[in-house]
Design a protein around this motif. Structure first.
Motif, PDB file in Angstrom:
ATOM      1  N   ASP A   4       7.871  -2.473   3.258  1.00  0.00           N
ATOM      2  CA  ASP A   4       6.763  -1.534   3.495  1.00  0.00           C
ATOM      3  C   ASP A   4       6.646  -0.528   2.351  1.00  0.00           C
ATOM      4  OD1 ASP A   4       7.203  -1.390   7.093  1.00  0.00           O
ATOM      5  OD2 ASP A   4       6.018  -2.749   5.860  1.00  0.00           O
ATOM      6  N   ALA A   5       7.761  -0.199   1.743  1.00  0.00           N
ATOM      7  CA  ALA A   5       7.740   0.719   0.606  1.00  0.00           C
ATOM      8  C   ALA A   5       7.028   0.073  -0.576  1.00  0.00           C
ATOM      9  CB  ALA A   5       9.157   1.139   0.235  1.00  0.00           C
ATOM     10  N   ILE A   6       7.184  -1.235  -0.722  1.00  0.00           N
ATOM     11  CA  ILE A   6       6.482  -1.946  -1.799  1.00  0.00           C
ATOM     12  C   ILE A   6       4.979  -1.866  -1.574  1.00  0.00           C
ATOM     13  CG2 ILE A   6       6.043  -4.212  -2.817  1.00  0.00           C
ATOM     14  CD1 ILE A   6       9.026  -4.833  -2.368  1.00  0.00           C
ATOM     15  N   GLN A   7       4.550  -2.121  -0.349  1.00  0.00           N
ATOM     16  CA  GLN A   7       3.115  -2.028  -0.044  1.00  0.00           C
ATOM     17  C   GLN A   7       2.593  -0.633  -0.353  1.00  0.00           C
ATOM     18  OE1 GLN A   7       1.507  -3.767   3.605  1.00  0.00           O
ATOM     19  NE2 GLN A   7       0.401  -1.862   3.974  1.00  0.00           N
ATOM     20  N   ASP A   8       3.314   0.375   0.097  1.00  0.00           N
ATOM     21  CA  ASP A   8       2.903   1.759  -0.158  1.00  0.00           C
ATOM     22  C   ASP A   8       2.855   2.053  -1.660  1.00  0.00           C
ATOM     23  OD1 ASP A   8       2.772   2.099   2.577  1.00  0.00           O
ATOM     24  OD2 ASP A   8       4.677   3.180   2.714  1.00  0.00           O
ATOM     25  N   ALA A   9       3.838   1.545  -2.398  1.00  0.00           N
ATOM     26  CA  ALA A   9       3.899   1.794  -3.841  1.00  0.00           C
ATOM     27  C   ALA A   9       2.734   1.126  -4.567  1.00  0.00           C
ATOM     28  CB  ALA A   9       5.233   1.312  -4.399  1.00  0.00           C
ATOM     29  N   ASN A  54      -1.434  -6.697 -16.290  1.00  0.00           N
ATOM     30  CA  ASN A  54      -0.275  -6.515 -17.165  1.00  0.00           C
ATOM     31  C   ASN A  54       0.535  -5.298 -16.746  1.00  0.00           C
ATOM     32  OD1 ASN A  54      -0.587  -8.779 -18.833  1.00  0.00           O
ATOM     33  ND2 ASN A  54      -2.062  -7.726 -20.119  1.00  0.00           N
ATOM     34  N   ASP A  55      -0.144  -4.218 -16.421  1.00  0.00           N
ATOM     35  CA  ASP A  55       0.525  -3.015 -15.923  1.00  0.00           C
ATOM     36  C   ASP A  55       1.259  -3.329 -14.618  1.00  0.00           C
ATOM     37  OD1 ASP A  55       1.340  -0.357 -15.437  1.00  0.00           O
ATOM     38  OD2 ASP A  55      -0.618   0.215 -14.637  1.00  0.00           O
ATOM     39  N   TYR A  56       0.591  -4.011 -13.708  1.00  0.00           N
ATOM     40  CA  TYR A  56       1.166  -4.382 -12.410  1.00  0.00           C
ATOM     41  C   TYR A  56       2.432  -5.227 -12.581  1.00  0.00           C
ATOM     42  CZ  TYR A  56       1.685  -7.514  -8.391  1.00  0.00           C
ATOM     43  OH  TYR A  56       2.203  -8.258  -7.372  1.00  0.00           O
ATOM     44  N   PHE A  57       2.364  -6.283 -13.404  1.00  0.00           N
ATOM     45  CA  PHE A  57       3.517  -7.169 -13.571  1.00  0.00           C
ATOM     46  C   PHE A  57       4.724  -6.413 -14.126  1.00  0.00           C
ATOM     47  CE2 PHE A  57       0.222 -10.682 -13.970  1.00  0.00           C
ATOM     48  CZ  PHE A  57       0.492 -11.203 -12.709  1.00  0.00           C
ATOM     49  N   LYS A  58       4.489  -5.508 -15.067  1.00  0.00           N
ATOM     50  CA  LYS A  58       5.588  -4.716 -15.632  1.00  0.00           C
ATOM     51  C   LYS A  58       6.110  -3.690 -14.635  1.00  0.00           C
ATOM     52  CE  LYS A  58       3.974  -5.066 -20.358  1.00  0.00           C
ATOM     53  NZ  LYS A  58       3.249  -4.362 -21.418  1.00  0.00           N
ATOM     54  N   ARG A  59       5.210  -2.935 -14.046  1.00  0.00           N
ATOM     55  CA  ARG A  59       5.589  -1.835 -13.156  1.00  0.00           C
ATOM     56  C   ARG A  59       6.354  -2.314 -11.928  1.00  0.00           C
ATOM     57  NH1 ARG A  59       3.480   3.428 -12.876  1.00  0.00           N
ATOM     58  NH2 ARG A  59       1.994   2.755 -14.460  1.00  0.00           N
ATOM     59  N   PHE A  60       5.929  -3.450 -11.359  1.00  0.00           N
ATOM     60  CA  PHE A  60       6.544  -3.936 -10.127  1.00  0.00           C
ATOM     61  C   PHE A  60       7.485  -5.118 -10.362  1.00  0.00           C
ATOM     62  CE2 PHE A  60       2.767  -1.640  -8.839  1.00  0.00           C
ATOM     63  CZ  PHE A  60       3.310  -0.752  -7.929  1.00  0.00           C
ATOM     64  N   ASN A  61       7.787  -5.386 -11.634  1.00  0.00           N
ATOM     65  CA  ASN A  61       8.737  -6.427 -12.014  1.00  0.00           C
ATOM     66  C   ASN A  61       8.410  -7.765 -11.341  1.00  0.00           C
ATOM     67  OD1 ASN A  61      10.902  -7.332 -13.498  1.00  0.00           O
ATOM     68  ND2 ASN A  61      12.360  -6.914 -11.859  1.00  0.00           N
ATOM     69  N   VAL A  62       7.147  -8.186 -11.485  1.00  0.00           N
ATOM     70  CA  VAL A  62       6.672  -9.436 -10.897  1.00  0.00           C
ATOM     71  C   VAL A  62       6.613 -10.493 -12.000  1.00  0.00           C
ATOM     72  CG1 VAL A  62       4.723 -10.572  -9.740  1.00  0.00           C
ATOM     73  CG2 VAL A  62       5.354  -8.226  -9.124  1.00  0.00           C
ATOM     74  N   VAL A 105       0.401  -6.967  -3.365  1.00  0.00           N
ATOM     75  CA  VAL A 105       1.509  -6.523  -2.501  1.00  0.00           C
ATOM     76  C   VAL A 105       2.441  -7.690  -2.198  1.00  0.00           C
ATOM     77  CG1 VAL A 105       2.078  -5.691  -0.174  1.00  0.00           C
ATOM     78  CG2 VAL A 105       0.244  -4.578  -1.486  1.00  0.00           C
ATOM     79  N   GLU A 106       1.881  -8.818  -1.760  1.00  0.00           N
ATOM     80  CA  GLU A 106       2.709  -9.961  -1.365  1.00  0.00           C
ATOM     81  C   GLU A 106       3.494 -10.523  -2.550  1.00  0.00           C
ATOM     82  OE1 GLU A 106       3.324 -10.743   1.776  1.00  0.00           O
ATOM     83  OE2 GLU A 106       1.964  -9.106   2.299  1.00  0.00           O
ATOM     84  N   SER A 107       2.887 -10.561  -3.717  1.00  0.00           N
ATOM     85  CA  SER A 107       3.598 -11.045  -4.901  1.00  0.00           C
ATOM     86  C   SER A 107       4.673 -10.060  -5.333  1.00  0.00           C
ATOM     87  CB  SER A 107       2.614 -11.313  -6.035  1.00  0.00           C
ATOM     88  OG  SER A 107       1.790 -12.418  -5.710  1.00  0.00           O
ATOM     89  N   ALA A 108       4.414  -8.767  -5.192  1.00  0.00           N
ATOM     90  CA  ALA A 108       5.442  -7.768  -5.512  1.00  0.00           C
ATOM     91  C   ALA A 108       6.636  -7.912  -4.566  1.00  0.00           C
ATOM     92  CB  ALA A 108       4.864  -6.357  -5.429  1.00  0.00           C
ATOM     93  N   LYS A 109       6.382  -8.194  -3.320  1.00  0.00           N
ATOM     94  CA  LYS A 109       7.470  -8.416  -2.360  1.00  0.00           C
ATOM     95  C   LYS A 109       8.295  -9.645  -2.735  1.00  0.00           C
ATOM     96  CE  LYS A 109       5.176  -6.313   1.639  1.00  0.00           C
ATOM     97  NZ  LYS A 109       4.559  -6.578   2.954  1.00  0.00           N
ATOM     98  N   ALA A 110       7.615 -10.699  -3.225  1.00  0.00           N
ATOM     99  CA  ALA A 110       8.290 -11.947  -3.594  1.00  0.00           C
ATOM    100  C   ALA A 110       8.943 -11.859  -4.986  1.00  0.00           C
ATOM    101  CB  ALA A 110       7.297 -13.099  -3.570  1.00  0.00           C
TER     102      ALA A 110
END
Length: 116
Positions: A4-9, A54-62, A105-110
């Motif tokens: 849930d913290a990932i979704q919020d982030a 690109n920002d998303y992949f770096k920031r959330f380590n996806v 969100v779902e990819s960040a969780k995975a």
């Protein structure tokens, strides 16, 4: 990070940096998990979408190797209509797939891009 913290982030990150008020609008769009970056009322241009992702992949380590930008922002015909182009340069009419905040969100969780 807790799920849930990932979704919020992700929601907080997108709302803070990219959910901007459109020109001639009094307020910024309501952000939901179903907000699409590539389709709908306020889609981003491909270049901006690429910067956001690109920002998303770096920031959330996806891990992004499975991500295909052209599924969500396909090539456009541009100024020159297809009828005037040589056969080898015709651009097919392809509708973009919606790329939603929920997918982020779902990819960040995975920890990797999970959509095709």
């Amino acid at each position: 990070m807790v799920k849930d913290a990932i979704q919020d982030a992700v929601l907080e990150w997108y709302d803070k940096y990219y959910n901007v008020k459109p020109l001639l609008s009094k307020k910024k769009p309501q952000l939901t998990l179903d907000t699409s970056l590539s389709t709908g009322k306020y889609p981003w241009a491909r270049e901006t979408g690429d910067d956001i992702l690109n920002d998303y992949f770096k920031r959330f380590n996806v891990e992004s190797s499975a991500f295909d930008l052209l599924l969500y922002w396909p090539y456009e015909k541009g100024f020159l209509p297809n009828v005037l182009r040589p056969l080898s340069q015709k651009v097919p009419e392809i509708s973009p797939k919606p790329l939603t905040v929920r997918m982020l969100v779902e990819s960040a969780k995975a920890g990797r891009w999970i959509f095709k």
